[in-house]
Scaffold this motif. Structure first.
Motif, PDB file in Angstrom:
ATOM      1  N   GLY A   2      -1.531 -36.261  27.047  1.00  0.00           N
ATOM      2  CA  GLY A   2      -1.077 -35.022  27.657  1.00  0.00           C
ATOM      3  C   GLY A   2      -1.873 -33.827  27.176  1.00  0.00           C
ATOM      4  O   GLY A   2      -2.292 -33.780  26.014  1.00  0.00           O
ATOM      5  N   TRP A   3      -2.090 -32.871  28.070  1.00  0.00           N
ATOM      6  CA  TRP A   3      -2.784 -31.627  27.734  1.00  0.00           C
ATOM      7  C   TRP A   3      -1.829 -30.461  27.943  1.00  0.00           C
ATOM      8  O   TRP A   3      -1.172 -30.363  28.994  1.00  0.00           O
TER       9      TRP A   3
ATOM     10  N   HIS B  14      -4.137 -21.284  23.173  1.00  0.00           N
ATOM     11  CA  HIS B  14      -4.194 -22.601  22.549  1.00  0.00           C
ATOM     12  C   HIS B  14      -4.305 -23.683  23.615  1.00  0.00           C
ATOM     13  O   HIS B  14      -3.580 -23.648  24.623  1.00  0.00           O
ATOM     14  N   PHE B  15      -5.170 -24.661  23.377  1.00  0.00           N
ATOM     15  CA  PHE B  15      -5.297 -25.837  24.238  1.00  0.00           C
ATOM     16  C   PHE B  15      -5.142 -27.078  23.354  1.00  0.00           C
ATOM     17  O   PHE B  15      -5.847 -27.211  22.352  1.00  0.00           O
ATOM     18  N   CYS B  16      -4.215 -27.950  23.740  1.00  0.00           N
ATOM     19  CA  CYS B  16      -3.816 -29.058  22.870  1.00  0.00           C
ATOM     20  C   CYS B  16      -3.834 -30.371  23.635  1.00  0.00           C
ATOM     21  O   CYS B  16      -3.422 -30.430  24.799  1.00  0.00           O
ATOM     22  N   GLU B  17      -4.307 -31.444  22.988  1.00  0.00           N
ATOM     23  CA  GLU B  17      -4.223 -32.795  23.534  1.00  0.00           C
ATOM     24  C   GLU B  17      -3.349 -33.637  22.623  1.00  0.00           C
ATOM     25  O   GLU B  17      -3.567 -33.683  21.406  1.00  0.00           O
TER      26      GLU B  17
ATOM     27  N   ARG C 279       0.891 -38.156  18.430  1.00  0.00           N
ATOM     28  CA  ARG C 279      -0.283 -37.770  17.650  1.00  0.00           C
ATOM     29  C   ARG C 279      -1.033 -36.666  18.382  1.00  0.00           C
ATOM     30  O   ARG C 279      -1.299 -36.785  19.585  1.00  0.00           O
ATOM     31  N   ILE C 280      -1.383 -35.623  17.671  1.00  0.00           N
ATOM     32  CA  ILE C 280      -2.243 -34.582  18.245  1.00  0.00           C
ATOM     33  C   ILE C 280      -3.684 -34.991  17.997  1.00  0.00           C
ATOM     34  O   ILE C 280      -4.090 -35.201  16.854  1.00  0.00           O
ATOM     35  N   SER C 281      -4.455 -35.122  19.060  1.00  0.00           N
ATOM     36  CA  SER C 281      -5.802 -35.679  18.939  1.00  0.00           C
ATOM     37  C   SER C 281      -6.913 -34.646  19.096  1.00  0.00           C
ATOM     38  O   SER C 281      -8.056 -34.917  18.721  1.00  0.00           O
TER      39      SER C 281
ATOM     40  N   ALA D 279       4.538 -28.772  22.869  1.00  0.00           N
ATOM     41  CA  ALA D 279       5.638 -29.183  23.742  1.00  0.00           C
ATOM     42  C   ALA D 279       5.165 -29.361  25.186  1.00  0.00           C
ATOM     43  O   ALA D 279       5.582 -30.302  25.882  1.00  0.00           O
ATOM     44  N   ASN D 280       4.299 -28.489  25.628  1.00  0.00           N
ATOM     45  CA  ASN D 280       3.784 -28.592  26.999  1.00  0.00           C
ATOM     46  C   ASN D 280       2.892 -29.818  27.166  1.00  0.00           C
ATOM     47  O   ASN D 280       2.899 -30.470  28.224  1.00  0.00           O
ATOM     48  N   ALA D 281       2.122 -30.134  26.125  1.00  0.00           N
ATOM     49  CA  ALA D 281       1.288 -31.346  26.180  1.00  0.00           C
ATOM     50  C   ALA D 281       2.153 -32.601  26.175  1.00  0.00           C
ATOM     51  O   ALA D 281       1.847 -33.581  26.870  1.00  0.00           O
TER      52      ALA D 281
END
Length: 407
Positions: free
Chosen positions: A113-114, A272-275, A286-288, A385-387
Protein backbone atom coordinates in the motif's frame (compact mmCIF):
# COMPACT_ATOMS: atom_id res chain seq x y z
CA UNK A 1 -4.89 19.20 17.87
CA UNK A 2 -6.74 21.53 15.51
CA UNK A 3 -4.16 24.05 14.29
CA UNK A 4 -3.54 22.20 11.01
CA UNK A 5 -7.29 21.93 10.37
CA UNK A 6 -7.56 25.72 10.35
CA UNK A 7 -5.01 26.25 7.59
CA UNK A 8 -4.31 23.26 5.35
CA UNK A 9 -7.27 23.13 2.96
CA UNK A 10 -9.56 25.59 1.23
CA UNK A 11 -13.22 25.17 2.19
CA UNK A 12 -16.25 27.42 2.33
CA UNK A 13 -17.38 26.02 5.69
CA UNK A 14 -14.99 24.97 8.45
CA UNK A 15 -15.99 23.94 11.98
CA UNK A 16 -13.09 23.62 14.41
CA UNK A 17 -13.97 22.50 17.90
CA UNK A 18 -12.08 21.10 20.89
CA UNK A 19 -13.74 19.46 23.87
CA UNK A 20 -12.29 18.84 27.33
CA UNK A 21 -13.41 15.69 29.11
CA UNK A 22 -12.51 14.99 32.73
CA UNK A 23 -11.31 11.41 33.28
CA UNK A 24 -10.08 9.66 36.38
CA UNK A 25 -6.66 8.90 34.94
CA UNK A 26 -3.36 10.57 34.12
CA UNK A 27 -3.78 13.82 32.13
CA UNK A 28 -2.71 14.30 28.54
CA UNK A 29 0.22 16.58 27.82
CA UNK A 30 2.70 17.42 25.07
CA UNK A 31 4.15 14.45 23.21
CA UNK A 32 6.66 15.24 20.48
CA UNK A 33 4.65 17.78 18.46
CA UNK A 34 2.08 19.43 20.74
CA UNK A 35 -1.17 18.21 19.26
CA UNK A 36 -0.33 18.34 15.56
CA UNK A 37 1.10 14.80 15.59
CA UNK A 38 -2.36 13.47 16.44
CA UNK A 39 -4.34 16.21 14.71
CA UNK A 40 -2.73 15.59 11.33
CA UNK A 41 -3.52 11.88 11.66
CA UNK A 42 -7.23 12.62 12.01
CA UNK A 43 -7.32 15.24 9.25
CA UNK A 44 -5.14 13.45 6.73
CA UNK A 45 -6.89 10.11 7.17
CA UNK A 46 -10.20 11.91 6.57
CA UNK A 47 -8.91 13.61 3.41
CA UNK A 48 -7.68 10.23 2.16
CA UNK A 49 -11.09 8.69 2.84
CA UNK A 50 -12.75 11.54 0.95
CA UNK A 51 -10.41 11.01 -2.02
CA UNK A 52 -11.27 7.31 -2.11
CA UNK A 53 -15.03 7.95 -2.00
CA UNK A 54 -14.78 10.57 -4.76
CA UNK A 55 -12.50 8.43 -6.91
CA UNK A 56 -9.82 11.15 -6.96
CA UNK A 57 -6.10 10.60 -6.44
CA UNK A 58 -5.19 11.65 -2.86
CA UNK A 59 -2.41 13.97 -4.06
CA UNK A 60 -4.65 15.54 -6.70
CA UNK A 61 -7.41 16.19 -4.14
CA UNK A 62 -4.95 18.02 -1.91
CA UNK A 63 -3.62 20.09 -4.81
CA UNK A 64 -7.14 21.04 -5.87
CA UNK A 65 -7.89 22.32 -2.36
CA UNK A 66 -4.65 24.19 -1.74
CA UNK A 67 -5.72 27.63 -0.41
CA UNK A 68 -4.34 30.94 -1.68
CA UNK A 69 -5.02 32.63 1.68
CA UNK A 70 -5.90 31.34 5.13
CA UNK A 71 -9.36 29.73 4.81
CA UNK A 72 -10.69 30.98 8.16
CA UNK A 73 -9.96 34.69 7.98
CA UNK A 74 -8.28 35.48 4.66
CA UNK A 75 -4.90 36.31 6.21
CA UNK A 76 -1.86 35.92 3.99
CA UNK A 77 0.53 33.02 4.33
CA UNK A 78 3.97 34.33 5.23
CA UNK A 79 5.50 31.54 3.18
CA UNK A 80 3.76 28.49 1.72
CA UNK A 81 5.18 25.98 -0.74
CA UNK A 82 3.15 22.92 0.21
CA UNK A 83 2.07 22.40 -3.39
CA UNK A 84 5.73 22.16 -4.40
CA UNK A 85 6.32 19.60 -1.62
CA UNK A 86 3.55 17.33 -2.94
CA UNK A 87 4.65 17.64 -6.56
CA UNK A 88 8.29 16.93 -5.83
CA UNK A 89 7.48 14.18 -3.34
CA UNK A 90 5.23 12.43 -5.84
CA UNK A 91 7.99 12.52 -8.44
CA UNK A 92 10.68 11.27 -6.04
CA UNK A 93 8.45 8.47 -4.73
CA UNK A 94 7.09 7.41 -8.12
CA UNK A 95 3.50 8.06 -7.09
CA UNK A 96 2.26 7.95 -10.70
CA UNK A 97 2.74 4.16 -10.65
CA UNK A 98 0.22 3.72 -7.83
CA UNK A 99 -2.78 1.51 -8.57
CA UNK A 100 -5.75 3.33 -6.96
CA UNK A 101 -7.86 0.36 -5.86
CA UNK A 102 -7.20 -0.92 -2.29
CA UNK A 103 -5.65 -4.39 -2.21
CA UNK A 104 -4.63 -4.22 -5.87
CA UNK A 105 -0.85 -4.06 -5.35
CA UNK A 106 1.10 -7.12 -4.20
CA UNK A 107 4.67 -8.34 -3.85
CA UNK A 108 4.53 -12.10 -3.41
CA UNK A 109 2.43 -12.80 -0.32
CA UNK A 110 2.59 -9.20 0.86
CA UNK A 111 -0.17 -6.69 0.24
CA UNK A 112 1.48 -3.39 -0.77
CA UNK A 113 0.00 0.00 0.00
CA UNK A 114 1.04 3.58 -0.72
CA UNK A 115 -0.11 6.47 1.43
CA UNK A 116 0.39 10.21 1.49
CA UNK A 117 -0.23 12.95 4.06
CA UNK A 118 0.61 16.58 4.72
CA UNK A 119 2.90 17.72 7.52
CA UNK A 120 2.18 20.95 9.40
CA UNK A 121 3.56 22.75 12.44
CA UNK A 122 3.11 26.46 13.28
CA UNK A 123 6.16 28.72 13.45
CA UNK A 124 6.73 30.97 16.46
CA UNK A 125 9.49 33.06 18.00
CA UNK A 126 10.44 33.65 21.63
CA UNK A 127 12.69 36.23 23.23
CA UNK A 128 16.39 35.49 23.61
CA UNK A 129 19.14 37.55 25.20
CA UNK A 130 22.57 37.29 23.58
CA UNK A 131 26.08 38.67 24.12
CA UNK A 132 28.72 38.48 21.40
CA UNK A 133 32.42 39.24 21.97
CA UNK A 134 34.97 39.75 19.19
CA UNK A 135 38.59 39.51 20.35
CA UNK A 136 41.59 41.19 18.77
CA UNK A 137 42.88 37.80 17.58
CA UNK A 138 39.68 37.23 15.58
CA UNK A 139 38.04 34.79 18.01
CA UNK A 140 34.29 35.20 18.55
CA UNK A 141 32.41 34.19 21.70
CA UNK A 142 28.61 33.86 21.62
CA UNK A 143 26.91 33.60 25.01
CA UNK A 144 23.26 32.58 25.41
CA UNK A 145 21.57 30.30 27.94
CA UNK A 146 19.62 28.13 25.51
CA UNK A 147 19.74 24.35 26.04
CA UNK A 148 21.10 21.80 23.60
CA UNK A 149 19.43 18.37 23.43
CA UNK A 150 21.40 16.97 20.53
CA UNK A 151 19.70 18.78 17.66
CA UNK A 152 22.74 20.91 16.82
CA UNK A 153 21.59 24.27 18.18
CA UNK A 154 25.08 25.44 19.14
CA UNK A 155 26.43 24.43 15.72
CA UNK A 156 23.73 26.40 13.92
CA UNK A 157 24.30 29.54 16.00
CA UNK A 158 28.06 29.31 15.42
CA UNK A 159 27.42 29.17 11.67
CA UNK A 160 25.06 32.14 11.86
CA UNK A 161 27.56 34.24 13.83
CA UNK A 162 30.43 33.32 11.51
CA UNK A 163 28.41 34.32 8.46
CA UNK A 164 27.22 37.59 10.02
CA UNK A 165 30.73 38.63 11.12
CA UNK A 166 32.63 37.28 8.13
CA UNK A 167 34.90 34.98 10.14
CA UNK A 168 35.64 31.25 9.81
CA UNK A 169 33.18 29.10 11.73
CA UNK A 170 36.16 27.54 13.55
CA UNK A 171 36.78 30.94 15.15
CA UNK A 172 33.37 30.96 16.86
CA UNK A 173 32.73 29.43 20.26
CA UNK A 174 29.21 29.20 21.67
CA UNK A 175 28.56 29.05 25.41
CA UNK A 176 25.11 27.75 26.30
CA UNK A 177 23.17 25.68 28.84
CA UNK A 178 24.10 27.65 31.97
CA UNK A 179 21.80 29.77 34.12
CA UNK A 180 24.60 32.34 34.51
CA UNK A 181 24.34 33.13 30.80
CA UNK A 182 21.85 35.53 29.21
CA UNK A 183 18.37 34.02 29.15
CA UNK A 184 17.87 31.98 25.99
CA UNK A 185 14.88 30.62 24.12
CA UNK A 186 13.70 27.13 25.10
CA UNK A 187 14.07 24.17 22.78
CA UNK A 188 10.33 23.95 22.28
CA UNK A 189 7.77 24.81 19.64
CA UNK A 190 10.47 24.42 16.96
CA UNK A 191 11.34 28.01 17.80
CA UNK A 192 14.81 28.00 19.35
CA UNK A 193 16.99 28.50 16.26
CA UNK A 194 14.93 31.38 14.88
CA UNK A 195 14.54 33.02 18.30
CA UNK A 196 18.24 32.99 19.15
CA UNK A 197 19.21 33.87 15.56
CA UNK A 198 17.11 37.05 15.63
CA UNK A 199 18.97 38.39 18.67
CA UNK A 200 22.32 37.06 17.48
CA UNK A 201 22.01 38.84 14.14
CA UNK A 202 21.15 42.10 15.91
CA UNK A 203 24.13 41.73 18.24
CA UNK A 204 26.48 40.96 15.33
CA UNK A 205 25.17 44.02 13.49
CA UNK A 206 25.88 46.18 16.55
CA UNK A 207 29.35 44.71 16.78
CA UNK A 208 30.09 45.31 13.09
CA UNK A 209 28.98 48.94 13.29
CA UNK A 210 31.09 49.52 16.40
CA UNK A 211 34.10 47.95 14.68
CA UNK A 212 33.61 50.09 11.57
CA UNK A 213 33.45 53.22 13.73
CA UNK A 214 36.65 52.22 15.52
CA UNK A 215 38.37 51.56 12.21
CA UNK A 216 37.47 55.03 10.93
CA UNK A 217 38.77 56.66 14.10
CA UNK A 218 42.14 54.93 13.69
CA UNK A 219 42.19 55.04 9.90
CA UNK A 220 42.65 51.33 9.47
CA UNK A 221 40.79 48.26 8.27
CA UNK A 222 38.09 46.78 10.56
CA UNK A 223 40.17 43.61 10.97
CA UNK A 224 43.01 45.68 12.45
CA UNK A 225 40.86 48.17 14.39
CA UNK A 226 41.05 46.47 17.79
CA UNK A 227 44.83 46.19 17.71
CA UNK A 228 45.17 49.79 16.49
CA UNK A 229 42.95 50.98 19.33
CA UNK A 230 44.73 48.85 21.90
CA UNK A 231 41.50 47.08 22.84
CA UNK A 232 41.49 43.35 23.68
CA UNK A 233 37.88 42.93 22.50
CA UNK A 234 34.57 44.52 21.58
CA UNK A 235 31.26 43.26 22.92
CA UNK A 236 27.62 43.77 21.94
CA UNK A 237 24.51 42.63 23.79
CA UNK A 238 20.83 42.26 22.96
CA UNK A 239 18.26 42.05 25.73
CA UNK A 240 18.59 42.05 29.49
CA UNK A 241 17.66 39.58 32.21
CA UNK A 242 16.49 42.12 34.77
CA UNK A 243 15.30 45.69 35.23
CA UNK A 244 13.83 47.87 32.53
CA UNK A 245 15.71 46.02 29.84
CA UNK A 246 13.86 42.81 30.66
CA UNK A 247 10.51 44.60 30.63
CA UNK A 248 11.33 46.23 27.29
CA UNK A 249 12.28 42.85 25.85
CA UNK A 250 8.95 41.34 26.87
CA UNK A 251 7.08 44.29 25.39
CA UNK A 252 8.94 43.89 22.10
CA UNK A 253 8.13 40.19 22.08
CA UNK A 254 4.41 40.60 22.72
CA UNK A 255 4.04 43.48 20.27
CA UNK A 256 5.79 41.51 17.51
CA UNK A 257 3.77 38.40 18.34
CA UNK A 258 0.49 40.32 18.17
CA UNK A 259 1.48 42.03 14.90
CA UNK A 260 2.48 38.73 13.30
CA UNK A 261 -0.76 37.11 14.42
CA UNK A 262 -2.75 39.86 12.73
CA UNK A 263 -0.78 39.84 9.47
CA UNK A 264 0.42 36.32 8.75
CA UNK A 265 -0.04 32.60 9.10
CA UNK A 266 3.42 31.10 9.62
CA UNK A 267 4.18 27.39 9.55
CA UNK A 268 6.57 24.66 8.51
CA UNK A 269 4.99 22.22 6.09
CA UNK A 270 5.74 19.07 4.15
CA UNK A 271 4.48 16.00 2.33
CA UNK A 272 5.01 12.38 3.43
CA UNK A 273 4.90 9.42 1.02
CA UNK A 274 4.88 5.96 2.59
CA UNK A 275 4.95 2.35 1.34
CA UNK A 276 3.77 -0.46 3.62
CA UNK A 277 3.63 -4.23 3.23
CA UNK A 278 0.96 -6.16 5.13
CA UNK A 279 0.82 -9.92 5.58
CA UNK A 280 -2.82 -10.86 4.83
CA UNK A 281 -2.69 -13.91 7.11
CA UNK A 282 -1.05 -12.42 10.21
CA UNK A 283 -1.69 -8.68 9.86
CA UNK A 284 2.04 -7.99 10.26
CA UNK A 285 2.76 -4.53 8.90
CA UNK A 286 6.16 -3.44 7.65
CA UNK A 287 7.06 0.00 6.35
CA UNK A 288 9.33 -0.58 3.38
CA UNK A 289 9.93 2.88 1.92
CA UNK A 290 9.58 6.55 2.89
CA UNK A 291 9.97 9.88 1.10
CA UNK A 292 9.46 13.24 2.77
CA UNK A 293 9.71 16.71 1.22
CA UNK A 294 9.59 19.74 3.53
CA UNK A 295 9.13 23.49 3.29
CA UNK A 296 11.00 24.67 6.38
CA UNK A 297 12.45 27.94 5.08
CA UNK A 298 16.20 28.36 4.86
CA UNK A 299 18.23 25.45 6.21
CA UNK A 300 21.24 26.48 8.28
CA UNK A 301 22.92 23.08 8.57
CA UNK A 302 21.98 20.33 6.12
CA UNK A 303 23.20 17.44 8.26
CA UNK A 304 21.40 18.43 11.46
CA UNK A 305 18.25 19.43 9.54
CA UNK A 306 17.95 16.09 7.75
CA UNK A 307 18.69 14.23 11.00
CA UNK A 308 15.89 16.05 12.82
CA UNK A 309 13.40 15.40 10.02
CA UNK A 310 14.34 11.72 9.87
CA UNK A 311 14.08 11.49 13.65
CA UNK A 312 10.59 12.93 13.55
CA UNK A 313 9.56 10.35 10.95
CA UNK A 314 10.97 7.53 13.09
CA UNK A 315 9.03 8.79 16.11
CA UNK A 316 5.90 9.04 13.96
CA UNK A 317 6.29 5.43 12.88
CA UNK A 318 6.27 4.45 16.55
CA UNK A 319 3.13 6.54 17.07
CA UNK A 320 1.47 4.83 14.10
CA UNK A 321 2.35 1.19 14.67
CA UNK A 322 3.48 0.31 18.17
CA UNK A 323 3.48 2.94 20.91
CA UNK A 324 0.53 2.82 23.28
CA UNK A 325 -0.06 3.63 26.92
CA UNK A 326 -2.35 0.95 28.34
CA UNK A 327 -4.55 2.06 31.22
CA UNK A 328 -6.27 -0.30 33.66
CA UNK A 329 -9.97 0.69 33.46
CA UNK A 330 -10.52 -0.44 37.06
CA UNK A 331 -7.87 1.81 38.63
CA UNK A 332 -6.91 4.36 35.96
CA UNK A 333 -3.27 3.37 36.42
CA UNK A 334 -0.80 2.79 33.58
CA UNK A 335 -0.21 -0.94 33.00
CA UNK A 336 2.94 -0.68 30.83
CA UNK A 337 5.07 1.88 32.70
CA UNK A 338 8.48 0.70 31.43
CA UNK A 339 10.19 0.41 28.05
CA UNK A 340 10.02 -3.39 28.29
CA UNK A 341 6.30 -3.22 27.48
CA UNK A 342 6.12 0.16 25.70
CA UNK A 343 7.28 -0.59 22.19
CA UNK A 344 9.36 2.07 20.42
CA UNK A 345 10.75 1.50 16.91
CA UNK A 346 14.13 -0.19 16.54
CA UNK A 347 16.41 -0.33 13.51
CA UNK A 348 14.60 -3.32 12.03
CA UNK A 349 11.32 -1.37 12.00
CA UNK A 350 12.63 1.59 10.01
CA UNK A 351 12.92 1.64 6.21
CA UNK A 352 15.27 3.77 4.12
CA UNK A 353 14.06 7.36 4.65
CA UNK A 354 14.54 9.77 1.76
CA UNK A 355 14.34 13.37 3.00
CA UNK A 356 14.35 16.52 0.87
CA UNK A 357 13.82 20.18 1.73
CA UNK A 358 13.11 23.12 -0.54
CA UNK A 359 15.49 25.56 1.20
CA UNK A 360 13.35 28.56 0.25
CA UNK A 361 13.56 31.35 2.88
CA UNK A 362 10.52 32.80 4.63
CA UNK A 363 10.92 36.58 4.19
CA UNK A 364 9.21 37.30 7.53
CA UNK A 365 11.59 35.18 9.66
CA UNK A 366 15.23 35.71 10.76
CA UNK A 367 17.47 34.53 7.91
CA UNK A 368 14.32 33.09 6.37
CA UNK A 369 14.39 30.00 8.62
CA UNK A 370 11.14 28.61 10.01
CA UNK A 371 11.64 25.61 12.28
CA UNK A 372 12.39 21.91 11.88
CA UNK A 373 12.25 20.10 15.21
CA UNK A 374 8.62 18.98 15.22
CA UNK A 375 7.21 19.18 11.69
CA UNK A 376 8.84 15.84 10.77
CA UNK A 377 6.50 13.78 12.96
CA UNK A 378 3.31 15.52 11.87
CA UNK A 379 1.45 13.69 9.12
CA UNK A 380 3.46 10.49 9.61
CA UNK A 381 0.68 8.49 11.27
CA UNK A 382 -1.75 9.70 8.60
CA UNK A 383 0.53 8.53 5.79
CA UNK A 384 0.95 5.11 7.44
CA UNK A 385 -2.78 4.68 8.06
CA UNK A 386 -3.57 5.70 4.49
CA UNK A 387 -1.00 3.24 3.12
CA UNK A 388 -2.47 0.46 5.29
CA UNK A 389 -5.94 1.23 3.89
CA UNK A 390 -4.58 1.15 0.35
CA UNK A 391 -2.98 -2.23 1.05
CA UNK A 392 -5.88 -3.87 2.89
CA UNK A 393 -9.05 -1.84 2.38
CA UNK A 394 -9.34 -1.49 6.18
CA UNK A 395 -9.57 2.02 7.62
CA UNK A 396 -8.00 2.19 11.09
CA UNK A 397 -9.07 5.24 13.07
CA UNK A 398 -7.55 4.40 16.43
CA UNK A 399 -3.78 4.34 16.85
CA UNK A 400 -1.60 2.35 17.01
CA UNK A 401 -2.35 0.14 14.01
CA UNK A 402 -1.89 -3.27 15.61
CA UNK A 403 -2.44 -6.80 14.29
CA UNK A 404 -5.88 -7.23 15.86
CA UNK A 405 -7.22 -4.20 13.96
CA UNK A 406 -6.26 -5.69 10.60
CA UNK A 407 -7.46 -9.28 11.06
Amino acid sequence: MTSQSRHLYAADHILVRQSLVELDTTPNTFMRAPGEAIGTFALEATVDELAHRLGIDPVELRLRNEPAVNPLDGKKFAHRMLRECFVRGAAEFGWADRSPEPGSMRDGRWLVGWGVAAAYHPAVQFTANVRVRLSADGAVLVRCGFQEMGMGGATAQAQIAADALGVPVESVRVEYGDSDLPTGAPAGGSAQTASVAASLLTACDKLTRALDKLAKQHRTFPAEALRAAGKPYLEAAVGADSGLGAVAGQLRFFSKFALDQRRWVKAAKGAHFCEVRVDPDTGETRISRWTGVFDVGRVINAKTAVSQLKGGIVMGIGLALSEETLVDPRTGRIMNPSLSEYHVPVHADIPPIDVHYLDEPDPTMPLGLIGIGEVGITGVAGAVANAVFHATGKRVRDLPITLDKLL
